[in-house]
Design a protein around this motif. Structure first.
Motif, PDB file in Angstrom:
ATOM      1  N   THR A 701     -17.308  16.394   6.175  1.00 25.72           N
ATOM      2  CA  THR A 701     -16.232  15.950   5.293  1.00 25.72           C
ATOM      3  C   THR A 701     -16.579  16.278   3.851  1.00 25.72           C
ATOM      4  OG1 THR A 701     -17.218  13.738   5.236  1.00 25.72           O
ATOM      5  CG2 THR A 701     -15.407  14.102   6.779  1.00 25.72           C
ATOM      6  N   VAL A 702     -15.542  16.486   3.049  1.00 25.59           N
ATOM      7  CA  VAL A 702     -15.674  16.785   1.625  1.00 25.59           C
ATOM      8  C   VAL A 702     -14.911  15.706   0.858  1.00 25.59           C
ATOM      9  CG1 VAL A 702     -15.280  18.484  -0.183  1.00 25.59           C
ATOM     10  CG2 VAL A 702     -15.766  19.241   2.155  1.00 25.59           C
ATOM     11  N   THR A 703     -15.583  15.096  -0.112  1.00 25.82           N
ATOM     12  CA  THR A 703     -14.996  13.992  -0.862  1.00 25.82           C
ATOM     13  C   THR A 703     -15.124  14.247  -2.346  1.00 25.82           C
ATOM     14  OG1 THR A 703     -15.703  12.483   0.906  1.00 25.82           O
ATOM     15  CG2 THR A 703     -14.951  11.487  -1.152  1.00 25.82           C
ATOM     16  N   VAL A 704     -14.023  14.180  -3.049  1.00 28.75           N
ATOM     17  CA  VAL A 704     -14.000  14.285  -4.506  1.00 28.75           C
ATOM     18  C   VAL A 704     -13.991  12.875  -5.075  1.00 28.75           C
ATOM     19  CG1 VAL A 704     -12.700  15.112  -6.502  1.00 28.75           C
ATOM     20  CG2 VAL A 704     -12.792  16.490  -4.417  1.00 28.75           C
ATOM     21  N   PHE A 705     -14.840  12.628  -6.078  1.00 31.86           N
ATOM     22  CA  PHE A 705     -14.913  11.280  -6.650  1.00 31.86           C
ATOM     23  C   PHE A 705     -15.178  11.370  -8.145  1.00 31.86           C
ATOM     24  CE2 PHE A 705     -19.215  12.438  -5.531  1.00 31.86           C
ATOM     25  CZ  PHE A 705     -20.005  11.927  -6.556  1.00 31.86           C
ATOM     26  N   GLU A 706     -14.983  10.253  -8.825  1.00 31.65           N
ATOM     27  CA  GLU A 706     -15.224  10.152 -10.260  1.00 31.65           C
ATOM     28  C   GLU A 706     -16.507   9.376 -10.520  1.00 31.65           C
ATOM     29  OE1 GLU A 706     -11.429   9.875 -12.951  1.00 31.65           O
ATOM     30  OE2 GLU A 706     -11.184   8.503 -11.262  1.00 31.65           O
ATOM     31  N   ALA A 707     -17.256   9.801 -11.531  1.00 34.30           N
ATOM     32  CA  ALA A 707     -18.460   9.100 -11.959  1.00 34.30           C
ATOM     33  C   ALA A 707     -18.829   9.577 -13.352  1.00 34.30           C
ATOM     34  CB  ALA A 707     -19.615   9.337 -10.985  1.00 34.30           C
ATOM     35  N   VAL A 708     -19.612   8.777 -14.044  1.00 36.16           N
ATOM     36  CA  VAL A 708     -20.069   9.161 -15.374  1.00 36.16           C
ATOM     37  C   VAL A 708     -21.248  10.121 -15.280  1.00 36.16           C
ATOM     38  CG1 VAL A 708     -21.070   8.290 -17.528  1.00 36.16           C
ATOM     39  CG2 VAL A 708     -19.225   7.032 -16.415  1.00 36.16           C
ATOM     40  N   ARG A 709     -22.123   9.900 -14.298  1.00 35.43           N
ATOM     41  CA  ARG A 709     -23.306  10.737 -14.090  1.00 35.43           C
ATOM     42  C   ARG A 709     -23.361  11.195 -12.643  1.00 35.43           C
ATOM     43  NH1 ARG A 709     -24.691   6.666 -17.379  1.00 35.43           N
ATOM     44  NH2 ARG A 709     -25.852   7.125 -19.292  1.00 35.43           N
ATOM     45  N   PRO A 710     -24.088  12.267 -12.366  1.00 33.78           N
ATOM     46  CA  PRO A 710     -24.258  12.671 -10.965  1.00 33.78           C
ATOM     47  C   PRO A 710     -25.176  11.696 -10.232  1.00 33.78           C
ATOM     48  CG  PRO A 710     -25.550  14.078 -12.430  1.00 33.78           C
ATOM     49  CD  PRO A 710     -24.722  13.217 -13.308  1.00 33.78           C
ATOM     50  N   PRO A 711     -24.714  11.045  -9.189  1.00 32.08           N
ATOM     51  CA  PRO A 711     -25.580  10.124  -8.432  1.00 32.08           C
ATOM     52  C   PRO A 711     -26.595  10.906  -7.614  1.00 32.08           C
ATOM     53  CG  PRO A 711     -23.434  10.289  -7.390  1.00 32.08           C
ATOM     54  CD  PRO A 711     -23.343  11.075  -8.668  1.00 32.08           C
ATOM     55  N   ILE A 712     -27.816  10.411  -7.591  1.00 33.07           N
ATOM     56  CA  ILE A 712     -28.874  11.129  -6.872  1.00 33.07           C
ATOM     57  C   ILE A 712     -29.130  10.535  -5.485  1.00 33.07           C
ATOM     58  CG2 ILE A 712     -29.939  11.869  -9.012  1.00 33.07           C
ATOM     59  CD1 ILE A 712     -31.841   9.334  -7.088  1.00 33.07           C
TER      60      ILE A 712
END
Length: 769
Positions: A701-712
């Motif tokens: 699956t491919v999911t587009v999401f919003e965030a301030v920083r790239p989560p590791i």
């Protein structure tokens, strides 16, 4: 490698909704000539420096392998390979890579990491439509121009056979998160873990303090989170004289003299209406008048009954709820600060009175079905406004939710403890006056609960609430709170509205908060977690089942070199006069070899299409948005319909029903609002929401999401609605804190491919820099 079947027809897993956003074509290795490119020996060896420099000071970090080292202030991640702290490189789509660097992390371009032989085969076939349409003349011409060079390249690569399958690692599981928290909690759940009361024990000796100079922790049964006792009576009351006037006395002394408990009336007011000593005389007039009418022996008013010293006053403020519980009745004193004297304006004054945080528990804890008298300084004591307790909600701006609390304390509605705390927090949040300490919202709330931690004046609002939650935590309130996704970046922690429109009681936590840490963070234990790979995609190992066609083409393709070599040999032998028949056989074998070579792009595609019965679990991340066909080409070498859009993985996910009523994921950018967010994110500044994409190769699956920083990292903390709540966390390595950047919903089966992580320090909101 996990076994799991995935159907491939693209029309069954992808919606044909119109896409509103088209990004720039990926340039791949052409970006090595980018003007902002930098080089290094390690992978990725071509990148851009961060555009927003961090502090030049170095800080210490200790990793899971106990390696302690000073690091410069940059963005780092925990390498799953050996657990060391590595610089964070984030692959970005072309339009983001071409902009001026505007992040604290390094960027690199997106590389096609699929096997090279698949890339060549796809290059020849990509001109032909794959959605069932008939190819046009232009399509056929372009395919023909590419076909011969592609066949030649494949023939050359056959000389150097390489494995097309990717690496099977971690027994098919996701990369583990190599994390360990080495610090102490601010408030530990177990006293043995508190650094403020370290103790050692020797056989035959009592416990001795290992750090005698350190401040000692509390010594109550609950040790580090002591529970304060609930007073059965106020410390001071204004006792009525026989005819007129009052004496302010200690209640314990009066009880010893009169051998009975005192009855009293509580006078509630706001200092906004009564600031001066002269104005406060009206409060005593109201108290005396109401107490004599009610047949009580005294009244309580905070301006005179909290004590004489500042410490005594602050301690008694947090016991107001118990004072209300013990009162025979309550009256309210207000004033029309506007100067108007019409009695009808009492409702306006009451609304002003209701903005004080302590007025909420005062109303809730008054006796049920009571009629509360409201005295206005402008109209005196003769004609008080009478309001039933159950009608006070109509005077407040949050009538819909405050009425639920009133009904609960009236006995008309029963709320669970979790519902009570959640709704009370919302109500207290709307009352922002009357605070003495940062934690007063929690201290006002604790008056409604049975177990009340001792007030710690140095606590922040979050720490005070966290300690209160741990003391009363039969419902795992904190554990549920960390699983929520705020509706906006500015939403405070005590506003528990979830972007998924789910209530706290709908979330089932799967982890435990075992301590409260500094800087409004908590320490959790028992969660599953996995690392996200940002620097590049990787070839994905997969498991397929042989069909007759695939079996035939595999051995036919592998036999090409034998046909070719034997054919050349036989033709050469025939030319040397060994036999004419050998020449004919050799020519036939050469013809077969050439036909196979000419058909090699199609054969390669045939060999590596079909159902995937299992895939190596990876979390791939990149900054920006990419259409799913291009994305699959970069991972699997060709668009074969393996990947599908997530139907409800993030708030940006979309889905629709096909003609058979089946739920099919849609491209998020088919929503114009999401497409606009993708455009804005290209030039986003630090502190603003950006667009990231997460690829899960286990569920494909491919999911587009919003965030301030790239989560590791992906940290699983709970379940809701048949899906797992997955916290996507960035890493502040200087404090060993994982910060919640976003929350996704993932299928429960991903837990089978994850590993547990030890105690983990988690924050809900991170500073911009």
């Amino acid at each position: 490698m996990a076994g799991r079947i995935h159907s491939t027809p693209k029309e069954e897993v992808r919606s044909s909704a119109a896409v509103q956003y088209r990004g720039l074509p990926e340039q791949g290795y052409k970006n090595i000539f980018h003007p902002g490119a930098r080089w290094r020996i390690k992978w990725p060896n071509n990148f851009q420096l961060a555009g927003i420099p961090r502090s030049v000071s170095e800080k210490r970090h200790r990793d899971v392998m106990q390696r302690a080292k000073e690091f410069a202030a940059e963005d780092y991640y925990l390498s799953p390979f050996d657990g060391h702290l590595a610089k964070l490189f984030v692959q970005s789509t072309q339009e983001i890579y071409d902009t001026s660097p505007n992040s604290t992390w390094r960027r690199t371009f997106i590389r096609n990491q699929s096997p090279f032989i698949l890339q060549i085969a796809n290059w020849a076939l990509q001109s032909l439509p794959t959605d069932g349409r008939e190819p046009s003349g232009h399509d056929m011409a372009m395919a023909a121009l590419k076909w011969v060079p592609s066949c030649a390249a494949i023939l050359f690569l056959m000389i150097f056979p390489v494995s097309v399958a990717g690496e099977v690692r971690n027994n098919g599981k996701y990369d583990a998160l190599p994390y360990k928290f080495w610090g102490y909690p601010y408030h530990a759940r177990n006293p043995q873990e508190d650094k403020r009361d370290l103790r050692i024990s020797w056989p035959g000796h009592s416990h001795l303090s290992a750090t005698p100079s350190a401040p000692q922790g509390p010594t109550s049964k609950s040790a580090l989170n002591p529970i304060s006792e609930r007073p059965i009576e106020p410390k001071y009351l204004c006792f009525l004289k026989s005819t007129e006037g009052v004496d302010i006395l200690e209640v314990s002394q009066w009880r010893r003299d009169h051998h009975t408990a005192a009855t009293y009336v509580l006078v509630s007011y706001t200092s906004e209406h009564f600031r001066t000593d002269e104005e406060q005389l009206f409060l005593h007039d109201v108290g005396e008048h109401a107490a004599r009418r009610a047949g009580a022996q005294a009244y309580w008013v905070s301006c005179s009954c909290l004590g004489s010293t500042d410490d005594e006053k602050q301690d008694n403020v947090w016991r107001i709820s118990d004072v209300v519980r013990g009162a025979r009745s309550m009256v309210i004193a207000v004033a029309d600060v506007s100067g108007q004297e019409q009695p009808s304006l009492n409702t306006t004054a009451l609304r002003q009175w209701g903005t004080r945080v302590w007025t909420l528990p005062e109303i809730l804890l008054t006796p049920s079905n009571s009629e509360i008298e409201v005295y206005n300084r402008s109209t005196g004591l003769d004609a008080p406004l009478k309001v039933y307790k159950r009608n006070f909600a109509h005077l407040w701006g949050d009538a819909a939710i405050s009425r639920e609390l009133i009904d609960h304390y009236e006995g008309n509605l029963t709320l669970s403890s979790l519902e009570l705390v959640t709704i009370a927090l919302k109500c207290l949040h709307s009352r922002q006056k009357g605070f003495h300490l940062p934690g007063d919202m929690a201290y006002a709330l604790m008056g409604l609960l049975r177990r009340r931690p001792t007030v710690v004046k140095s606590d922040t609002a979050f720490q005070a609430f966290a300690r209160l939650s741990l003391a009363n935590d039969n419902d795992l309130l904190l554990e549920r709170l960390i699983c929520t996704l705020p509706k906006s970046l500015s939403q405070p922690w005590y506003d528990m509205d979830d972007q998924w429109s789910v209530s706290l009681w709908d979330i089932l936590p799967s982890t435990q908060v075992c301590g409260i840490a500094d800087n409004n963070t908590v320490i959790i234990d028992g969660c599953y977690a996995a690392a996200i790979r940002w620097k590049a995609f990787a070839a994905v190992a997969n498991l397929t089942r042989d069909s007759w066609g695939r079996f035939f083409f595999r051995y036919l393709f592998r036999s090409t070199s034998y046909f070719f070599i034997v054919g050349i040999s036989l033709v050469a032998a025939g030319a040397a006069g060994v036999g004419v028949s050998l020449t004919a056989v050799g020519a036939i074998l050469l013809t077969i070899a050439l036909l196979i070579i000419l058909g090699s792009p199609y054969i390669i595609r045939k060999l590596y299409t079909g159902k995937l019965w299992g895939t190596q679990a990876w979390f791939f991340g990149f900054e920006g948005y990419m259409d799913i066909s291009t994305l699959e080409e970069h991972i699997f070498g060709a668009d074969m319909g393996h990947l599908k859009w997530s139907t409800n993985g993030s708030p940006l996910s979309m889905h629709t029903a096909n003609e058979y009523g089946e739920c099919i994921g849609q491209d998020p950018t088919s929503n114009p609002e999401t497409a606009e967010k993708v455009k804005r994110a290209i030039n986003a500044q630090m502190g603003e929401q950006r667009i990231f994409t997460l690829v899960d190769t286990y569920t494909l699956t491919v999911t587009v999401f919003e965030a301030v920083r790239p989560p590791i990292a992906v940290v699983m903390c709970g379940a809701e609605g048949g899906m797992q709540r997955a916290l996507l966390c960035s890493y502040d390595w200087s404090t060993q804190t994982l910060y919640r950047e976003s929350v996704m919903r993932m299928e429960t089966i991903v837990l089978d491919q994850m590993s547990r992580v030890g105690r983990l320090r988690l924050g809900l909101s991170r500073n911009v820099l």
